[in-house]
Enzyme design. Sequence first.
Site, PDB file in Angstrom:
ATOM      1  N   GLU A  62     -25.172  -0.663 -18.955  1.00  0.00           N
ATOM      2  CA  GLU A  62     -25.089  -1.896 -19.746  1.00  0.00           C
ATOM      3  C   GLU A  62     -26.267  -2.824 -19.494  1.00  0.00           C
ATOM      4  OE1 GLU A  62     -22.490  -0.607 -18.142  1.00  0.00           O
ATOM      5  OE2 GLU A  62     -20.891  -0.336 -19.610  1.00  0.00           O
ATOM      6  N   HIS A  66      -9.769  -4.278 -18.395  1.00  0.00           N
ATOM      7  CA  HIS A  66     -10.038  -3.946 -19.805  1.00  0.00           C
ATOM      8  C   HIS A  66      -9.243  -4.828 -20.761  1.00  0.00           C
ATOM      9  CE1 HIS A  66     -11.540  -0.245 -17.947  1.00  0.00           C
ATOM     10  NE2 HIS A  66     -12.146   0.043 -19.077  1.00  0.00           N
TER      11      HIS A  66
END
Lengths: 371, 327, 335
Positions: free
Chosen positions: C70, C139
């Site tokens: 990322e 998440h």
Amino acid sequence: MSDEKITPLIMPKWGLSMKEGKLSDWLIEEGTNIAVGDEIMEVETDKIANVVEAADPGLLRRRVATAGETYPVRALLGVLASEDISDADVDAFIEAFEMPVIEDDDDAEAAPLYEFAETSVGRLRYAVRGNEGPVVLLIHGFGGDLDNWLFNIDALATSAKVYALDLPGHGQSTKQLAGADLSGLATAVLAFMDTVGVESAHLVGHSVGGGVAATMAFDAPDRVLSLSLISSAGLGREINSQYIDGFVNSVSRRELKPVLINLFADSKLVSRSLIDDLLKYKRIDGVQGALESLSAALFADGEQKTILTEKISSLDVKTLVVWGAVDEIIPASHAQSLENADVQVIQGAGHMVQMEQASQVNDLIKEHIAG
Amino acid sequence: MSKNPFPLSKDDLLIAYRMMKTIREFEERLHVDFGRGEIPGFVHLYAGEEASAVGIMMHLNDQDQIASNHRGHGHCIAKGVDVKEMMAEIYGKVSGSCRGKGGSMHIADLSKGMMGANGILGAGSPLACGAGLAAQKLGHNGIGMSFTGDGASNQGTFLESLNLAAVWNLPVIFVVENNGYAESTSVDWAVAVDSYVDRAAGFGLPGVTVDGTEFFAVYEAAGELIKRAREGGGPSLLECKMIRFFGHFEGDAQTYKAEGENEYNRKHHDCLKIFRAHVTKAGVLSDEELDAIDTQVLALIDAAVEEAISAPLPTADDLTTDVYVSY
Amino acid sequence: MARTLSFKDAVNEAIDQEMTRDPTVIMMGEDIVGGTGSPGEADAWGGVLGVTKGLYAKHGDRLMDTPLSESAYIGAAIGAATCGLRPIAELMFLDFLGVCFDQMYNQAAKFRYMFGGKAETPVTIRAMVGGGFRAAAQHSQMLTPIITHVPGLKVVCPSNAYDAKGLLIQSIRDNDPVIFCEHKNLYAHEVDVPEESYAIPFGEANIAREGTDATIVAYGLMVHRATEAAENLAKDGIDCEVIDLRTLSPIDMDTVYESVESTGRLICVDEANPRCSIASDVTASVTQEIFSSLKAAPQLVTAPHTPVPFSPVLEDLYIPSAEQVADAVRKTMAT
């Protein structure tokens, strides 16, 4: 039971997409004798709020519906019956009345709300209602769309085949303008008539749509059976340019609302969903450019660029002129500019007179077309 | 004059020297003025490392983008950022490169291909990948270059960028300016592999190590890697081993260095002296020509400082502008 | 023309239309194509929940799978944005902010200011947010307050497909870095969405429901909880206005003030944790600016100060419910 003496008051269907409405308020008490056209209740849909005028005369015996509640289209809201009908008969009538259910989206019988015509000037959206009688074509104004005829199309369709279209740059039609002036728009409407197979029609134009209709009458006289010009452009120089600029340049609800209030005599008609719908339209790619082009071509320097009075007077076409007395966009004095026209100025209505005083306007148009 | 044995024209050699000298004098002057307390904040000086920035940047044009780091003055000057605007920026003036809002660590000029000095070590490497990606997608043959020190070469951003550039075959070159110290910590201790060539190989890209004090060594190695990248050959790593004349930042007592290290390096490993020796010995440039540049550079730096001192400060209005393009 | 479309398909359509319109728009992210380099199907996934499915077939290499890095690819998207592209980077879950936040808040957010107005960074970072997927603590978070805190970033969190399409198109066209938050529990939710391209301006709240007694401010999934609460309260004669903020930075406080000035009551609903949340921010602004309009103490309805739990029974307790919202409204009505 003597049903013929009992008349139901029902939830109206204001054209096209309406499935249900909220009865905001009763404007008459039980026991009131009402005449046709009396304001009897206020109804609010997801599109608009408006006053319902009585379609039938009679004595209001019962208010069946409760203010604040939502009812399907054609639901029984009240009962009109003369004094000699017994309460028991009224009760029986209410009991027997078949309450409609809210129509489902995929109701096979429902006619499509809108259709699209692939014309030589691009894709144009339209609605068509009714089968019998002469062809009537409704042309909206600057920044409008076919929903501006929400309160008219079904009423007119009882005795005519009525088309309403979105002009190029408007509604869900192509955002490409063949031409930004009245001639360009007139060309587009003629192209639409070609595509849907309408040889000639009674034209009803609102505001800029009136200017378009008149231009068509001049450019293609064979295809225009009559003109109904409502709060029409092209009959004088003056125009509220602050409204035009405000409409073109507003990007938010807060900016747009004070602009739209100019359209109506009753500012309450500018509902949240009316503003939301216009914002949704204005956000679509190409609309801003189209509105700017149209506004530059039609209303440069704070006044209307095209005056059609002489042209129209020179034509042999039957013309009705309708205006709201308190029009804040185009002054009602313009109504008097045509010599041979039937001129009707309606009190208590603004620029959107066909929405605010729908039944009066509908009657005038029907008479005009029939006569 | 003798025949020119160098891969640069005489004019380019003069340009290269002027650039290196400008960096040197810019930094020497900041060292003095910072010591006098005239500069706000803190500065990291590039003096001693000039051959790396200039040897590489001589190959680049304005379309090529570099992502620099905290020690960025040299990269900025070599990439063509206006020296006077840089000085004004370091003085916190509204006439500065960044209107006084960035300071020493954030000088940028994207029109010159300078994506910005950067206060976050290793942050420039992904940005340089972005520059390479833009060149690749827009179809021009520009490249992206990432400048990190040996210290930041241990950042995840740097290591992830090596892999990303290799996977996407980006026209990006990762320059590791290895001056031996990550702030105060030795590269020998903090980097586990012996050679950056090995580290590059571990990510599947070619690596080259050069003596960063030798302008011509940097110039030639960079030239090959840049040509390769422009031709679609993909990313690579260039390690320049070099000398930092000053501390990590100004005010650093540098007690971690060996006794006499700075003096020895200035005497034997000064890239400007080495360059001058090469070009005069070959008879391509004369001492007089180079001395004349020295004089002009000193005058430029003097003028830059004078103008910076007399330039207006930002006003309260500047506080809240330029956060967004529109808000 | 209008037809109903799911939130997920609206996002797909917005990206498709902008990629068609503007050749400088590219997109990258983990598995956004899916299967790159694998022996099986190219374009296998179209994103972990299939949001970008089909776009590779139309736009080819302008959509790029990335390694699981990322920091590198979010940074590359930001760097490319300063060099003439208009990249969309997908950060699969905003929870992964931790491994690339530097690129967002120290780089993208700061370029323009710290370079004295010289840089433009037209990057859009799409990320899934929110709970209800039984996806537990890493998440499921609503980390909007963290990104909203950062000057230089714009933050969008739509509640429906119409807004998602128009706001995503605006995000892509916008010249500032935008974090576009997609609530994964709204992906299947459908409303009318025009086929044409349209952009909704930032900083323009939507009044999801008009009302006169109390103002409920919400965004994302919470708009639906607030509306449900309002419908239930209407049966008891309490008429609530529901304001959908749509964008959190910029934020349309004027619409909130206008509403609270007429209702006198404020309830802020936020799926984020309570401290330094959007709810606390809105409440603070209202009390500072229009304190005298308030008839009752403002109420905040947020998740508790805990991580998001896994067990469904616990997660359902964690996410603010319509009942909690209604209770909070009643509390303001009692005074």
